[in-house]
Design a protein around this motif. Structure first.
Motif, PDB file in Angstrom:
ATOM      1  N   VAL A 142      40.972  71.790 -18.244  1.00  0.00           N
ATOM      2  CA  VAL A 142      40.849  72.830 -18.097  1.00  0.00           C
ATOM      3  C   VAL A 142      41.274  73.775 -19.681  1.00  0.00           C
ATOM      4  O   VAL A 142      42.354  73.017 -19.868  1.00  0.00           O
ATOM      5  CB  VAL A 142      41.774  73.720 -17.276  1.00  0.00           C
ATOM      6  N   MET A 195      50.127  69.320 -18.165  1.00  0.00           N
ATOM      7  CA  MET A 195      50.104  70.321 -19.562  1.00  0.00           C
ATOM      8  C   MET A 195      50.814  70.236 -20.799  1.00  0.00           C
ATOM      9  O   MET A 195      52.449  70.525 -20.806  1.00  0.00           O
ATOM     10  CB  MET A 195      50.583  71.527 -18.186  1.00  0.00           C
ATOM     11  N   TRP A 217      49.935  78.908 -19.001  1.00  0.00           N
ATOM     12  CA  TRP A 217      49.738  77.855 -17.771  1.00  0.00           C
ATOM     13  C   TRP A 217      51.259  78.715 -16.673  1.00  0.00           C
ATOM     14  O   TRP A 217      50.756  78.283 -15.770  1.00  0.00           O
ATOM     15  CB  TRP A 217      49.317  77.145 -17.298  1.00  0.00           C
ATOM     16  N   THR A 222      45.749  84.745 -18.820  1.00  0.00           N
ATOM     17  CA  THR A 222      45.829  84.167 -17.473  1.00  0.00           C
ATOM     18  C   THR A 222      47.541  84.296 -17.340  1.00  0.00           C
ATOM     19  O   THR A 222      47.541  83.868 -16.314  1.00  0.00           O
ATOM     20  CB  THR A 222      46.583  82.019 -17.989  1.00  0.00           C
ATOM     21  N   LEU A 258      45.843  70.980 -18.857  1.00  0.00           N
ATOM     22  CA  LEU A 258      45.416  72.141 -18.566  1.00  0.00           C
ATOM     23  C   LEU A 258      45.521  72.266 -20.149  1.00  0.00           C
ATOM     24  O   LEU A 258      46.890  71.626 -20.907  1.00  0.00           O
ATOM     25  CB  LEU A 258      46.479  72.900 -18.245  1.00  0.00           C
TER      26      LEU A 258
END
Lengths: 266, 434
Positions: free
Chosen positions: A94, A55, A39, A247, A28
């Motif tokens: 992502v 992440m 996130w 998000t 991500l």
């Protein structure tokens, strides 16, 4: 976890879970001036449901040190290096906003490492107003304020949040302020100068999902639809009432979009 | 901060979107203890703090959350947690940061229960406090130790009205790597926002000006999100694995929200001083008119200061707006709209005349509260601060003849007439000064 990528110690959140590179890996990638906290309301959920989550904070962002990367291709190469160093052969990527451009470039230049691509509030290009670019260089706090303002939809401006007690506008601006000075300018410059989005999108071969925010003032949904039409194998997932920072604004809906697209982890 | 609605607009709207099902314009009172889960996965995700939502009203509640989000918006914080009282707000803040063997530096001029919490309660659990005069930044700096976990003070001290020079103390705190926690009850965010001046955490007794009508108890902790908890290993409660929640590292996974998540995940879980939804509703009604009320509080305070200063039976008047107050310059710099609506004064003739005055007022109410829409009077030495030792009273700036006035919103002519009449009765009844 903290690891060394290209000579700089960087922080990569694994959602608080041990990381297994042989599992179903999600990479991500955050957007301009952001960190892995983009996130906040997806990463730990996915990590606790069997996905192997990476992440990262890009260099000079969040808990990572180092010099900021200055181009979208450099960021894509950096992500590829991160995957290599963590032993990941293939990941579902992502990206939010600028992170989506990085995902496009990664999927185009190294298709063998990208199993699927989810583009959240992204477009084929993200032009940056010269005045904002100038602010990011000379008065970063003003640029952060402007981006926080434009980045949130109605609920953000009404300080309403699904997480009890959270003020998402102030949260966003404090996350941005936590980066090294110059990181935001480097990010925005990278977006402004990137013109390879359309070519990259045409060459992407993996399945794609475009999660679009109906009220996005930074990467308007119509630009997202154009991107989806350019990609060979893409579907759209539109979230109503959301701004660019969807998000945090619409976390459940983003999760719903992701889970409807990503393969269930082995 | 981000571009945003202005103060009065936020006071009315922040934290709430009208509900989609009924369109209720007022904030609904969610008088419920618990919330139906969508499925087992939803329940597990909520319990593990992976997503936002409500589980049990000891931890959070939709009505309370509107209040929290409105307060965070007004103070410029990243999040807020509302609790049962101002005292529980202070206790949960300490709980989130301090363990046995840790140390606090605190202002010495404060509400009596604050002083007793630090001096007598926390010390039994191994948390030691060093007190410093609120207007002595060097004293704060000198008191900081390697194990100091927070610096604390009341922006406007109760009842002595000493002012903390927030930017100066904030600079000292930042230099030492210690968060500055301030009680902003007496100033409210309408007069002064500590987070904009370097403070890191703000606490409130919502019972006072924010509620404003003397109908509901409440407190709040507002997290500035502006402190680097990970700069060293000084704050293990935030940067080490949590004992629950799959050993989450709050600093890594929640960033600027780390402190708030500790308060929510330990203070509310393990101690549980939750705010009732109905009280949250009452406090929200007050918050909606805070700006309007503060304007009137301040204009009446200015009139009351002029009245008292000119009255022949008043021996002395203390308020930071007055030139002779030791913190007048600091107050003027930090709070240009005024330094609160509490006035301390002494009636000529001492304690007995003061007692007679308090018992003779008819419009003003003799009770133990401040910040009500109605004007209140009390003798702190025999009431709100009576549990302090004589030395602590002296340290807190309490004199035997001190009367505390909380100036309300009445027509000032009526207030002046009430005070004038009561002062004359008091003077005659005990043979005090004429």
């Amino acid at each position: 976890m903290k690891i060394d990528v290209n000579g700089a110690e960087v922080f990569v959140s694994t959602g608080g879970r041990p990381f297994d590179p042989d599992g179903t890996v999600l990479l991500l990638i955050h957007g301009s001036g952001q960190t892995h906290l983009t996130w906040l309301l997806q990463g730990r959920f996915l990590a606790n449901r069997g996905w192997q989550v990476l992440m990262p904070d890009l260099p000079a962002h969040g808990l990572s040190v180092g010099e900021p990367l200055t181009s979208i291709p450099d960021m894509a190469a950096w992500c590829a290096q991160l995957l290599k160093q963590t032993g990941v052969k293939r990941a579902h990527v992502v990206g939010h906003s600028q992170g989506g451009l990085v995902g496009l470039e990664l999927a185009s230049s190294q298709p063998e490492v990208v199993a699927s691509l989810t583009l959240v509030a992204t477009a084929l290009s993200i032009p940056v107003n010269p005045a904002l670019l100038e602010l990011a260089q000379s008065r970063e706090e003003k640029a952060i304020a402007a981006m926080t303002d434009w980045g949130h939809g109605r609920e953000g401006h009404f300080h309403d949040a699904t997480m009890p007690g959270l003020d998402q506008m102030n949260f966003t601006s404090h996350v941005m302020a936590s980066n090294e000075t110059g990181a935001l300018f480097a990010d925005l410059s990278a977006c402004a100068s990137y013109d390879g989005g359309e070519d990259a999108a045409r060459s992407v071969v993996c399945p794609c999902l475009c999660i679009l925010a109906e009220n996005d003032r930074m990467t308007p949904a119509r630009q997202g639809r154009k991107m989806a039409a350019t990609l060979t194998d893409a579907r759209e997932f539109v979230i109503s009432g959301a701004g660019h920072m969807l998000t945090v604004e619409k976390p459940y809906e983003v999760l719903k979009g992701l889970r409807g697209f990503l393969p269930h982890p082995a | 901060m981000a571009g945003d609605y202005k103060f009065d607009t936020l006071g009315l709207h922040a934290g709430q979107s009208p509900d989609e099902r009924f369109g209720s314009r007022a904030v609904p009172i969610h008088q419920t203890t618990s919330y139906v889960f969508e499925d087992s996965e939803h329940a597990a995700a909520l319990f593990n703090m992976e997503i936002g939502g409500h589980i049990y009203s000891r931890l959070s509640n939709p009505t309370v959350a509107v209040l929290e989000q409105r307060l965070a918006a007004l103070e410029g914080g990243v999040a807020a947690v509302a609790v049962a009282s101002g005292m529980s707000a202070l206790f949960l803040t300490v709980l989130a940061l301090c363990s046995a063997g840790d140390h606090i530096v605190s202002s010495s001029q404060m509400y009596g229960a604050n002083i007793n919490l630090f001096e007598h309660t926390l010390s039994r659990y191994g948390v030691e406090t060093t007190f410093a005069k609120p207007n002595d930044p060097d004293g704060f700096a000198a008191a900081i130790r390697p194990n100091t976990k927070m610096i604390f003070g009341e922006v406007i001290g109760n009842p002595g009205l000493d002012i903390v020079d927030v930017p100066k103390i904030a600079a000292i705190a930042e230099q030492a790597g210690v968060p500055l926690v301030l009680d902003a009850t007496f100033n409210t965010p309408w007069l002064f926002k500590p987070l904009d001046h370097g403070a890191n955490i703000v606490i409130h007794s919502l019972t006072k000006w924010i509620g404003g009508h003397g109908v509901a108890m409440g407190g709040a902790i507002i997290d500035g999100g502006n402190f680097d908890w990970g700069q060293n290993d000084r704050f293990p409660t935030l940067t080490s694995p949590h004992y629950a929640f799959q050993q989450v590292n709050l600093w890594e996974e929640f960033g600027p929200l780390a402190f708030t998540m500790r308060v929510r995940s330990e203070g509310m879980y393990n101690v549980g001083p939750c705010l009732s939804p109905t009280n949250a509703f009452h406090l929200l009604q007050g918050l909606e008119t805070l700006g309007l009320r503060m304007e009137r509080h301040m204009s009446n305070t200015q009139k009351m200061l002029a009245f008292l200063s000119a009255h022949e039976q008043i021996g002395w008047v203390r308020h930071p707006s007055l030139d002779d107050h030791p913190d007048h310059d600091v107050a003027k710099r930090l709070m240009p709209k005024g330094a609160g609506s509490i006035i301390a004064c002494g009636v000529k003739g001492g304690r007995e005349v003061g007692r007679a005055f308090i018992e003779s007022v008819e419009l003003a109410s003799h009770l133990a509260n401040v910040g009500d829409a109605k004007t209140l009077v009390i003798h702190p030495g025999s009431t709100t601060h009576s549990h302090l030792t004589p030395q602590a009273m002296q340290n807190a700036g309490l004199t035997d003849d001190m009367i505390r006035i909380s100036v309300g919103l009445e027509d000032f002519d009526d207030l002046a007439a009430d005070f004038d009449r009561a002062l004359k009765i008091a003077g005659k009844s005990v043979g005090g000064s004429k």
